[in-house]
Write a protein that holds these residues in place. Sequence first.
Motif, PDB file in Angstrom:
ATOM      1  N   ARG A   1      10.312  14.911  -8.205  1.00  0.00           N
ATOM      2  CA  ARG A   1      11.222  14.248  -9.146  1.00  0.00           C
ATOM      3  C   ARG A   1      10.879  12.767  -9.264  1.00  0.00           C
ATOM      4  N   TRP A   2      10.600  12.115  -8.139  1.00  0.00           N
ATOM      5  CA  TRP A   2      10.278  10.693  -8.141  1.00  0.00           C
ATOM      6  C   TRP A   2       8.995  10.450  -8.939  1.00  0.00           C
ATOM      7  N   GLN A   3       7.988  11.290  -8.733  1.00  0.00           N
ATOM      8  CA  GLN A   3       6.723  11.143  -9.453  1.00  0.00           C
ATOM      9  C   GLN A   3       6.903  11.384 -10.953  1.00  0.00           C
ATOM     10  N   ALA A   4       7.722  12.370 -11.303  1.00  0.00           N
ATOM     11  CA  ALA A   4       7.941  12.694 -12.718  1.00  0.00           C
ATOM     12  C   ALA A   4       8.643  11.543 -13.429  1.00  0.00           C
ATOM     13  N   GLY A   5       9.493  10.824 -12.706  1.00  0.00           N
ATOM     14  CA  GLY A   5      10.237   9.729 -13.315  1.00  0.00           C
ATOM     15  C   GLY A   5       9.525   8.392 -13.243  1.00  0.00           C
TER      16      GLY A   5
ATOM     17  N   GLY B   1       0.787  -1.231   0.000  1.00  0.00           N
ATOM     18  CA  GLY B   1       0.000   0.000   0.000  1.00  0.00           C
ATOM     19  C   GLY B   1       0.817   1.277   0.000  1.00  0.00           C
ATOM     20  N   TRP B   2       1.987   1.256   0.600  1.00  0.00           N
ATOM     21  CA  TRP B   2       2.825   2.460   0.616  1.00  0.00           C
ATOM     22  C   TRP B   2       4.117   2.259  -0.192  1.00  0.00           C
ATOM     23  N   LEU B   3       4.143   1.237  -1.001  1.00  0.00           N
ATOM     24  CA  LEU B   3       5.293   0.925  -1.835  1.00  0.00           C
ATOM     25  C   LEU B   3       5.646   2.109  -2.737  1.00  0.00           C
ATOM     26  N   ASP B   4       6.915   2.457  -2.766  1.00  0.00           N
ATOM     27  CA  ASP B   4       7.475   3.502  -3.619  1.00  0.00           C
ATOM     28  C   ASP B   4       7.024   4.920  -3.285  1.00  0.00           C
ATOM     29  N   LYS B   5       6.413   5.125  -2.126  1.00  0.00           N
ATOM     30  CA  LYS B   5       6.164   6.492  -1.662  1.00  0.00           C
ATOM     31  C   LYS B   5       7.489   7.043  -1.139  1.00  0.00           C
TER      32      LYS B   5
ATOM     33  N   GLU C   1       6.453   3.635 -14.809  1.00  0.00           N
ATOM     34  CA  GLU C   1       5.998   2.255 -14.706  1.00  0.00           C
ATOM     35  C   GLU C   1       5.290   2.033 -13.380  1.00  0.00           C
ATOM     36  N   ALA C   2       4.567   0.951 -13.282  1.00  0.00           N
ATOM     37  CA  ALA C   2       3.923   0.578 -12.029  1.00  0.00           C
ATOM     38  C   ALA C   2       5.008   0.252 -11.003  1.00  0.00           C
ATOM     39  N   PRO C   3       4.703   0.390  -9.721  1.00  0.00           N
ATOM     40  CA  PRO C   3       5.703   0.052  -8.687  1.00  0.00           C
ATOM     41  C   PRO C   3       6.167  -1.385  -8.817  1.00  0.00           C
ATOM     42  N   PHE C   4       7.423  -1.623  -8.487  1.00  0.00           N
ATOM     43  CA  PHE C   4       7.979  -2.962  -8.487  1.00  0.00           C
ATOM     44  C   PHE C   4       7.329  -3.786  -7.392  1.00  0.00           C
ATOM     45  N   ARG C   5       6.922  -4.965  -7.713  1.00  0.00           N
ATOM     46  CA  ARG C   5       6.364  -5.897  -6.711  1.00  0.00           C
ATOM     47  C   ARG C   5       7.067  -7.226  -6.861  1.00  0.00           C
ATOM     48  N   ALA C   6       7.717  -7.644  -5.798  1.00  0.00           N
ATOM     49  CA  ALA C   6       8.437  -8.925  -5.814  1.00  0.00           C
ATOM     50  C   ALA C   6       7.438 -10.087  -5.906  1.00  0.00           C
ATOM     51  N   GLY C   7       7.882 -11.171  -6.467  1.00  0.00           N
ATOM     52  CA  GLY C   7       7.080 -12.388  -6.476  1.00  0.00           C
ATOM     53  C   GLY C   7       6.207 -12.457  -7.641  1.00  0.00           C
TER      54      GLY C   7
END
Length: 188
Positions: A175-179, A79-83, A182-188
């Motif tokens: 900057r993070w949002q502008a770059g 839920g908070w991945l890549d924030k 792709e969808a956030p990385f999710r392992a598995g």
Amino acid sequence: MICIPYFSGTGHTRALAEAIAEGAGAARLIDVTAMTQADWGALDAAPAIIFGAPTHMGSTAARFDLFLEAAADRWDTGGWLDKVAGGFTVAVHGSGDKLAALQRLSIFAAQMGMIWVGQAEIGAPVKPEHVGINRDGSWLGLMATDAPLAEGLITPGDAETARRFGRRIAQASARWQAGASEAPFRAG
């Protein structure tokens, strides 16, 4: 909008949160002792979260830890991945074991898959013109020391460091949002 969840027992942490919010521009302050569903929704939607708690006995205050435990429900769903995340703390003493509190916050953010941004201001004596800026010499996050009673809750230098920290988090988040194409990385 950036969210700043905090716990403040005596007002010092809230004063830092307000200064960070001023530097960040649009930010929502959230007192974790009075959380609403709207606050949880804002946290879930926020591109950046800046965690704040006083240092008590070598870690974050227990009242703030209750918030972290509730927020951990988002761990297995990402839920908070890549924030973008950052943290701040305040204590009575110059050291006060504040580093341990910031480590607690950064480890929580890492476990949640968040992107941690530290504090980057260089103060005096390295830059003599920056009197009062980052006076505790912290890089993992923002540290402040309770101000003498005559000065208020935090010193002007700590307030300015907090504003600069808020601005840094806002810029990193933009900057993070502008770059993020792709969808956030999710392992598995």
